[in-house]
Design an enzyme around this catalytic site. Structure first.
Site, short mmCIF file in Angstrom:
data_model
loop_
_atom_site.label_atom_id
_atom_site.label_comp_id
_atom_site.label_asym_id
_atom_site.label_seq_id
_atom_site.Cartn_x
_atom_site.Cartn_y
_atom_site.Cartn_z
N ASP A 50 68.43 16.17 -90.50
CA ASP A 50 69.85 16.04 -90.27
C ASP A 50 70.84 15.26 -91.45
OD1 ASP A 50 72.30 16.17 -88.23
OD2 ASP A 50 72.44 14.25 -88.93
N TYR A 55 76.32 11.67 -96.73
CA TYR A 55 75.33 10.83 -96.76
C TYR A 55 74.69 10.78 -98.18
CZ TYR A 55 74.98 11.51 -91.60
OH TYR A 55 75.26 11.60 -90.36
N LYS A 234 66.50 7.89 -86.85
CA LYS A 234 66.55 7.46 -88.36
C LYS A 234 65.68 6.22 -88.59
CE LYS A 234 67.99 4.83 -91.61
NZ LYS A 234 68.87 3.47 -91.81
N ARG A 240 57.20 3.44 -88.37
CA ARG A 240 58.38 3.84 -87.47
C ARG A 240 58.61 5.44 -87.49
NH1 ARG A 240 62.74 -1.16 -88.18
NH2 ARG A 240 61.45 -2.72 -87.07
P1 NAD Z 1 69.51 5.32 -84.87
O1 NAD Z 1 69.83 5.14 -83.67
O2 NAD Z 1 68.55 6.41 -85.12
O3 NAD Z 1 68.85 3.99 -85.38
C1 NAD Z 1 68.45 3.66 -86.50
C2 NAD Z 1 68.10 2.27 -86.69
O4 NAD Z 1 67.14 1.95 -85.79
C3 NAD Z 1 67.08 2.01 -88.07
O5 NAD Z 1 68.31 1.78 -89.42
C4 NAD Z 1 66.21 1.19 -87.86
O6 NAD Z 1 66.78 -0.20 -88.08
C5 NAD Z 1 66.06 1.16 -86.21
N1 NAD Z 1 64.81 2.10 -85.83
C6 NAD Z 1 64.56 3.08 -85.83
N2 NAD Z 1 63.19 3.37 -85.42
C7 NAD Z 1 62.89 2.27 -84.87
C8 NAD Z 1 61.61 1.92 -84.25
N3 NAD Z 1 60.69 2.55 -84.04
N4 NAD Z 1 61.61 0.41 -84.07
C9 NAD Z 1 62.24 -0.34 -84.38
N5 NAD Z 1 63.49 -0.08 -84.79
C10 NAD Z 1 63.68 1.18 -85.09
O7 NAD Z 1 70.95 5.55 -85.69
P2 NAD Z 1 71.57 6.40 -86.75
O8 NAD Z 1 70.83 6.41 -88.14
O9 NAD Z 1 72.80 6.13 -86.83
O10 NAD Z 1 71.62 7.88 -85.87
C11 NAD Z 1 70.37 8.69 -86.34
C12 NAD Z 1 70.96 9.93 -87.23
O11 NAD Z 1 72.05 10.42 -86.56
C13 NAD Z 1 71.33 9.49 -88.63
O12 NAD Z 1 70.46 9.23 -89.39
C14 NAD Z 1 72.42 10.69 -88.92
O13 NAD Z 1 71.45 11.63 -89.34
C15 NAD Z 1 72.84 10.90 -87.67
N6 NAD Z 1 74.18 10.47 -87.53
C16 NAD Z 1 75.31 11.04 -87.21
C17 NAD Z 1 76.64 10.51 -87.14
C18 NAD Z 1 77.74 11.75 -87.19
O14 NAD Z 1 78.79 11.05 -87.38
N7 NAD Z 1 77.68 13.04 -87.09
C19 NAD Z 1 76.84 9.23 -87.31
C20 NAD Z 1 75.60 8.59 -87.30
C21 NAD Z 1 74.58 9.07 -87.22
#
Ligand code: NAD
Length: 287
Positions: A50, A55, A234, A240
């Protein structure tokens, strides 16, 4: 050993296509780190990535997907650069995204935010409905749409988005919106599925994780899968990225699903509220 790639359920969308329920999100992954992160994800078994024009890492995602022998489901997103843009701009932006990705098609193209007070997002949505009829695009959807935004876009075009990608995690569960999606035949996709880290210290989740010998992140991803949402965690850390995909050898009980349901909070939102989100003063530059 579970074959995780084959274990990932595929969700059937309202246009007859299928999307792998677990994917890899690349928001805030620096372009310089993106190829490594996406390569690690594909090695771990993910077949769904995604990204978004905003980005600024579509090129790097495309490099890795093109070099892979695997079929990878790719989502990218359209961000209106200003209030005045919509119909024509969305069409041009799609072409620029597909050029940066270097792919012959995009599996899913989303409107990133319901921006635009006037014609605004409905004009963008009309453009996407026309783009879907071209060879380069399989499915279309939206992101950060409330029920009000969905109703207007559908009323004005008679086309229902295949997906609405919204903030969703144990502290912000969006039960009403999910119900609306179910009634309209829209698949719910969860962004920020780990609460962008905010839920990882939760005592209820820690207890459930300990009961399964899993991490809290794995429990939360499992919760999404059992809830039926598409989930795109992500990370840039290889261990992770792999761990977040290792979620097919355990199952949450009905009782555990219920206790996670109680974690929903009125103030659980991390990201912008789509009802009050305003345009950045300067358009977000494309790469
Ligand atoms: P997320 O909830 O996936 O959290 C990511 C964070 O959690 C990482 O930076 C890391 O610090 C932590 N993390 C991940 N795996 C872990 C693990 N196993 N153990 C400990 N910590 C861990 O947040 P996100 O990246 O904001 O959301 C996921 C995806 O959703 C994004 O990468 C993007 O593709 C999408 N997104 C879309 C929008 C939108 O407006 N459409 C907004 C934000 C994100």
């Amino acid at each position: 050993m579970v074959d995780a790639t084959n274990a990932v359920p595929r969700i059937e969308l309202n246009d007859g296509t299928q999307i792998p329920q677990l994917g890899f999100g690349v928001y805030q992954i620096d372009p310089a780190e993106t190829e490594q992160a996406v390569s690690t994800a594909l090695e771990a078994g993910y077949r769904h990535v995604d990204t978004a024009a905003a980005y600024r890492n579509e090129r790097q995602v495309g490099e890795v997907v093109r070099a892979s022998d695997e079929q990878v489901y790719v989502t990218t997103k359209y961000m209106n650069p200003t209030e005045d843009h919509g119909y024509e701009d969305a069409k041009g932006a799609f072409q620029r995204s597909i050029d940066r990705l270097g792919l012959d098609h995009v599996d899913l193209y989303l409107i990133h935010f319901p921006l635009g007070a006037g014609e605004g997002y409905t004009a963008s949505w009309r453009a996407l409905t026309e783009l879907r009829n071209t060879d380069g695009l399989r499915s279309i959807g939206v992101s950060n749409f409330t029920s009000t935004h969905l109703a207007r876009a559908i009323d004005e075009t008679d086309v229902t988005p295949a997906v609405n990608q919204v903030e969703l995690h144990p502290y912000f569960q969006q039960a009403e919106l999910r119900k609306d999606h179910a009634q309209r035949g829209i698949a719910t996709e969860a962004w920020g599925p780990l609460g962008q880290g905010a839920v990882l210290e939760d005592p209820v989740l820690i207890e459930i994780a300990e009961a399964h010998g899993k991490t809290v992140a794995q429990v939360v991803i499992r919760w999404h899968l059992q809830l039926g949402t598409i989930v795109i965690p992500k990370s840039v850390t290889a261990s992770r990225i792999r761990a977040n995909f290792d979620v097919f050898d355990f199952e949450l009980t009905t009782e555990q699903m219920r206790s996670i349901e109680t974690l929903d909070r009125a103030d659980g939102r991390n990201g912008p509220d789509p009802n009050t989100f305003v345009f950045p003063k300067e358009p977000i530059p494309e790469t």
